[in-house]
Motif scaffolding. Structure first.
Motif, PDB file in Angstrom:
ATOM      1  N   GLY A 167       1.957   9.078   8.006  1.00  0.00           N
ATOM      2  CA  GLY A 167       1.756   9.179   9.473  1.00  0.00           C
ATOM      3  C   GLY A 167       0.988  10.487   9.735  1.00  0.00           C
ATOM      4  N   ASN A 168       0.131  10.893   8.759  1.00  0.00           N
ATOM      5  CA  ASN A 168      -0.589  11.873   8.953  1.00  0.00           C
ATOM      6  C   ASN A 168      -0.041  13.056   8.906  1.00  0.00           C
ATOM      7  N   TYR A 169       1.084  13.301   8.082  1.00  0.00           N
ATOM      8  CA  TYR A 169       1.833  14.692   8.153  1.00  0.00           C
ATOM      9  C   TYR A 169       1.028  15.616   7.571  1.00  0.00           C
ATOM     10  N   GLY A 170       1.365  16.851   8.390  1.00  0.00           N
ATOM     11  CA  GLY A 170       0.689  18.187   7.951  1.00  0.00           C
ATOM     12  C   GLY A 170       1.042  19.188   7.457  1.00  0.00           C
ATOM     13  N   GLY A 171       2.402  18.923   6.805  1.00  0.00           N
ATOM     14  CA  GLY A 171       3.121  20.145   6.387  1.00  0.00           C
ATOM     15  C   GLY A 171       2.873  20.577   4.971  1.00  0.00           C
ATOM     16  N   PHE A 172       1.711  19.860   4.338  1.00  0.00           N
ATOM     17  CA  PHE A 172       1.516  20.451   3.002  1.00  0.00           C
ATOM     18  C   PHE A 172       0.175  21.512   2.754  1.00  0.00           C
ATOM     19  N   GLY A 173      -0.450  21.380   3.878  1.00  0.00           N
ATOM     20  CA  GLY A 173      -1.908  22.171   3.912  1.00  0.00           C
ATOM     21  C   GLY A 173      -1.778  23.357   3.585  1.00  0.00           C
ATOM     22  N   SER A 174      -0.621  24.223   3.866  1.00  0.00           N
ATOM     23  CA  SER A 174      -0.730  25.835   3.706  1.00  0.00           C
ATOM     24  C   SER A 174      -0.261  26.139   2.320  1.00  0.00           C
ATOM     25  N   VAL A 175       0.248  25.064   1.541  1.00  0.00           N
ATOM     26  CA  VAL A 175       0.570  25.290   0.077  1.00  0.00           C
ATOM     27  C   VAL A 175      -0.328  24.672  -0.871  1.00  0.00           C
ATOM     28  N   ALA A 189       6.843   6.371   6.757  1.00  0.00           N
ATOM     29  CA  ALA A 189       6.072   7.469   6.776  1.00  0.00           C
ATOM     30  C   ALA A 189       6.961   8.767   6.315  1.00  0.00           C
ATOM     31  N   SER A 190       8.156   8.915   7.041  1.00  0.00           N
ATOM     32  CA  SER A 190       9.206   9.836   6.507  1.00  0.00           C
ATOM     33  C   SER A 190       9.764   9.800   5.439  1.00  0.00           C
ATOM     34  N   GLY A 191       9.772   8.619   4.757  1.00  0.00           N
ATOM     35  CA  GLY A 191      10.369   8.595   3.257  1.00  0.00           C
ATOM     36  C   GLY A 191       9.407   8.726   2.468  1.00  0.00           C
ATOM     37  N   MET A 192       7.935   8.642   2.700  1.00  0.00           N
ATOM     38  CA  MET A 192       6.889   8.862   1.736  1.00  0.00           C
ATOM     39  C   MET A 192       6.814  10.220   1.788  1.00  0.00           C
ATOM     40  N   VAL A 193       6.854  11.114   2.744  1.00  0.00           N
ATOM     41  CA  VAL A 193       6.788  12.657   2.744  1.00  0.00           C
ATOM     42  C   VAL A 193       7.992  13.223   1.928  1.00  0.00           C
ATOM     43  N   THR A 194       9.027  12.603   2.125  1.00  0.00           N
ATOM     44  CA  THR A 194      10.313  13.236   1.439  1.00  0.00           C
ATOM     45  C   THR A 194      10.025  13.125  -0.081  1.00  0.00           C
ATOM     46  N   ALA A 238       0.795  -1.335   0.155  1.00  0.00           N
ATOM     47  CA  ALA A 238       0.178  -0.014   0.048  1.00  0.00           C
ATOM     48  C   ALA A 238       0.691   1.319   0.122  1.00  0.00           C
ATOM     49  N   CYS A 239       1.930   1.255   0.771  1.00  0.00           N
ATOM     50  CA  CYS A 239       2.790   2.521   0.771  1.00  0.00           C
ATOM     51  C   CYS A 239       4.114   2.201   0.071  1.00  0.00           C
ATOM     52  N   TYR A 240       3.941   1.525  -0.955  1.00  0.00           N
ATOM     53  CA  TYR A 240       5.165   1.411  -1.957  1.00  0.00           C
ATOM     54  C   TYR A 240       6.401   1.127  -1.364  1.00  0.00           C
ATOM     55  N   GLY A 241       6.369   0.525   0.065  1.00  0.00           N
ATOM     56  CA  GLY A 241       7.530   0.022   0.705  1.00  0.00           C
ATOM     57  C   GLY A 241       8.268   1.061   1.275  1.00  0.00           C
ATOM     58  N   LYS A 242       7.595   2.363   1.465  1.00  0.00           N
ATOM     59  CA  LYS A 242       8.349   3.480   2.133  1.00  0.00           C
ATOM     60  C   LYS A 242       7.769   3.527   3.482  1.00  0.00           C
ATOM     61  N   THR A 294      -8.055  10.098   3.192  1.00  0.00           N
ATOM     62  CA  THR A 294      -7.409  10.449   4.543  1.00  0.00           C
ATOM     63  C   THR A 294      -6.920   9.234   5.144  1.00  0.00           C
ATOM     64  N   SER A 295      -7.470   8.091   4.952  1.00  0.00           N
ATOM     65  CA  SER A 295      -6.962   6.768   5.566  1.00  0.00           C
ATOM     66  C   SER A 295      -5.798   6.295   5.033  1.00  0.00           C
ATOM     67  N   TRP A 296      -5.455   6.527   3.607  1.00  0.00           N
ATOM     68  CA  TRP A 296      -4.300   6.357   3.067  1.00  0.00           C
ATOM     69  C   TRP A 296      -3.036   7.276   3.603  1.00  0.00           C
ATOM     70  N   TRP A 297      -3.489   8.504   3.707  1.00  0.00           N
ATOM     71  CA  TRP A 297      -2.518   9.431   4.228  1.00  0.00           C
ATOM     72  C   TRP A 297      -2.076   9.333   5.651  1.00  0.00           C
ATOM     73  N   LYS A 298      -2.924   8.732   6.576  1.00  0.00           N
ATOM     74  CA  LYS A 298      -2.746   8.437   7.803  1.00  0.00           C
ATOM     75  C   LYS A 298      -1.630   7.348   7.906  1.00  0.00           C
TER      76      LYS A 298
END
Length: 277
Positions: free
Chosen positions: A216-224, A180-185, A174-178, A208-212
């Protein structure tokens, strides 16, 4: 030396084969035994489309409930829709569209020109999307491939910023073998490269369920990055961390006309505003 009788040998081989067949049949009747029908179909590379995993993982609900807030109908299409009758969609009230352009760095939608130009020619505001495969190449590499093959942007008032389709992997884990931090990067590399190439922050399409699960439910993209949320139900439900509202909502994959159907969170002038940047 004993003489081997051919008839006896054939009889023994037939008996062994029958026993093996019976044993296999018994195993397939045991609880939990897998059959061909139980095994999920794994598509060929390139066959992925926006929302492919949403129904399987999040389920399917009803159509959106009535709301006083203005919303504008849109669709998203891929090669699965072939040549699209854009006039039919336009007459049904669809005013914007997203078209799959690319996947990974190995696939280009063969119907892209008909779908992308056809929606534009009928009067729709349209954009392109990229189906991400973070396990094949880097985010920056895939952003370049996307921009080079239809995913660019121009300030003509009819072109939406490109969208990154990041969701369940139809080809494996599901997460392509990455992690949470690797996916965010990976996502950060894609969006940064896309903005460097086009001047626009891409839309992020996800559930939302995949993002979590996978960031890890990263919140750093919402402002942009504008959010395109996938949820097949009467409401968009909980949003991923960092986004206080959604820009677009894919609410069904079984609309009354071709393609997945979506609501833009605003009147038509807000769709135009996103196009102009």
């Amino acid at each position: 030396m004993p003489v081997r009788r051919p008839g006896l040998i054939r009889h023994r081989r037939s008996a062994v084969a029958a026993a093996l067949t019976a044993a296999l049949a018994l195993l397939l009747t045991l609880p939990g035994a897998a059959t061909a029908a139980d095994r999920p179909h794994r598509p060929d590379r390139g066959e992925a489309y926006m929302g492919m995993g949403v129904a399987a993982h999040d389920g399917v609900g009803g159509l959106p409930s009535d709301s006083r807030a203005a919303q504008t109908e849109g669709v998203d299409v891929s090669s699965h829709q072939g040549n699209v009758a854009w006039s039919t969609l336009w007459n049904s009230g669809v005013k914007w569209a997203y078209v799959k352009a690319t996947e990974g760095t190995y696939y280009k939608n063969p119907y892209f020109a008909q779908q992308y130009n056809g929606s534009y020619n009928i009067g729709m505001i349209r954009g392109a999307y990229h189906f991400a495969t973070p396990d094949t190449t880097s985010g920056a590499t895939q952003a370049d491939y996307f921009v080079n093959n239809g995913g660019g942007w121009s300030r003509d008032g009819k072109t939406l910023p490109g969208a990154l389709d990041i969701e369940w992997n139809p080809y494996g884990a599901a997460c392509y073998g990455k992690s949470a931090s690797g996916m965010v990067t990976w996502i950060r590399d894609f969006v940064n490269r896309y903005k460097a190439r086009t001047g626009r922050a891409p839309v992020i399409y996800t559930a939302t369920s995949w993002w979590k699960q996978c960031t890890g439910n990263y919140g750093g993209f919402g402002s942009v990055n504008p959010l395109w949320i996938a949820r097949y139900n009467t409401t968009p439900g909980e949003l991923p961390a960092g986004w206080g509202y959604y820009t677009m909502w894919q609410y069904t994959s079984t609309g009354p006309t071709v393609g997945d159907h979506n609501k833009f969170n605003g009147a038509y002038d807000r769709v135009q505003a996103l196009a102009y940047g």
